[in-house]
Design an enzyme around this catalytic site. Sequence first.
Site, short mmCIF file in Angstrom:
data_model
loop_
_atom_site.label_atom_id
_atom_site.label_comp_id
_atom_site.label_asym_id
_atom_site.label_seq_id
_atom_site.Cartn_x
_atom_site.Cartn_y
_atom_site.Cartn_z
N ASP A 117 0.83 -1.20 0.00
CA ASP A 117 0.00 0.00 0.00
C ASP A 117 0.87 1.25 0.00
O ASP A 117 2.09 1.17 0.15
CB ASP A 117 -0.97 -0.01 1.20
CG ASP A 117 -0.25 -0.18 2.54
OD1 ASP A 117 0.99 -0.17 2.57
OD2 ASP A 117 -0.94 -0.33 3.56
N GLU A 121 -9.90 -0.56 5.01
CA GLU A 121 -10.41 -0.04 6.27
C GLU A 121 -11.77 -0.67 6.62
O GLU A 121 -12.51 -1.08 5.73
CB GLU A 121 -10.60 1.49 6.15
CG GLU A 121 -9.32 2.26 5.85
CD GLU A 121 -8.38 2.40 7.04
OE1 GLU A 121 -8.40 1.54 7.94
OE2 GLU A 121 -7.62 3.38 7.06
N HIS A 167 -7.48 -3.06 10.26
CA HIS A 167 -7.29 -2.99 8.81
C HIS A 167 -6.13 -3.88 8.36
O HIS A 167 -5.26 -4.26 9.14
CB HIS A 167 -7.16 -1.54 8.32
CG HIS A 167 -5.84 -0.88 8.56
ND1 HIS A 167 -5.67 0.48 8.48
CD2 HIS A 167 -4.61 -1.36 8.87
CE1 HIS A 167 -4.41 0.78 8.72
NE2 HIS A 167 -3.75 -0.31 8.96
N ASN A 226 -7.20 -0.63 14.04
CA ASN A 226 -8.66 -0.77 13.80
C ASN A 226 -8.98 -2.07 13.04
O ASN A 226 -10.07 -2.22 12.53
CB ASN A 226 -9.18 0.44 13.03
CG ASN A 226 -8.56 0.58 11.66
OD1 ASN A 226 -7.67 -0.19 11.30
ND2 ASN A 226 -9.01 1.55 10.89
C1 GLP Z 1 -0.32 1.25 7.73
C2 GLP Z 1 0.62 0.72 6.66
C3 GLP Z 1 0.39 -0.77 6.50
C4 GLP Z 1 0.60 -1.44 7.85
C5 GLP Z 1 -0.38 -0.92 8.87
C6 GLP Z 1 -0.10 -1.40 10.29
O1 GLP Z 1 -1.60 1.33 7.25
N1 GLP Z 1 0.43 1.45 5.44
O2 GLP Z 1 1.28 -1.28 5.51
O3 GLP Z 1 0.46 -2.84 7.70
O4 GLP Z 1 -0.32 0.48 8.91
O5 GLP Z 1 1.02 -0.70 10.80
P1 GLP Z 1 1.77 -1.01 12.15
O6 GLP Z 1 2.39 -2.34 11.96
O7 GLP Z 1 2.77 0.08 12.31
O8 GLP Z 1 0.74 -1.01 13.23
#
Ligand code: GLP
Length: 230
Positions: free
Chosen positions: A63, A139, A134, A132
């Site tokens: 992403d 989302e 995702h 959340n």
């Molecule tokens: C963001 C990033 C994702 C990642 C997610 C969780 O949305 N773009 O690629 O998987 O957050 O991030 P974290 O592992 O820092 O909680």
Amino acid sequence: MTYRHFSHAVGLAEAGADLVDETLATNPEAHLVLATGSSPLGLYRELVRRGRRWDRAWVTKLDEWLGLPPNDPATCEAYLRREAIGPLAAPEERYLAFDGLATDSIAECARVQRALCERPSVDLAILGIGRNGHLGLNEPGSSLHPGCHVAALAPTTRSHPMLDRAGSPPTHGLTLGIGDLLSARRILLIVSGDGKEEAFRSLNEGLVTTSLPASFLHLHRDVVCLSQAS
Ligand code: GLP
């Protein structure tokens, strides 16, 4: 879903790196989807510490934030180049990534979708769960997109630590869809970091709901979930 719990970040990173190594040992030209954020960071650094080279692998970026220049340190692009693509020597011509600065973001999603279909199928998707619930930038909501799409970011995502120093914080992002992720042969889900308890508890209920995008992983038959208490 197979769950493994770790009390230390090092154990989780080693187990995750073992799984990636196993995938590339079976097929050095394996196709990997890579998340960013804090969850997979230890794993990437462990692979770098092991001196791994991904010189025949295919890599797709999960992403990207919309509207940030690729050299902005807040981007997924800068993160992946610094932590994985660069040190692991993944070949540029086998790297597929959303351009967060594309003038037509819908056309950019269509381009990535086409390229994804033309490449070998994804062998391993490395994902982190968001606070959340995702996955990538899929989302929570009343519906989910199967394919690549432009996503409106949820408020919790807009306050992701990666964006702390972003010049102008994005409101949207570009992401692979849930169907793209479920098409991977194997999925590695990492649950670590602050504020993941609620999402993890919901995931453990075992139901599938669009209000918790990660719950769609229950529909896949080869998901390894590595978790670590924060
Ligand atoms: C963001 C990033 C994702 C990642 C997610 C969780 O949305 N773009 O690629 O998987 O957050 O991030 P974290 O592992 O820092 O909680």
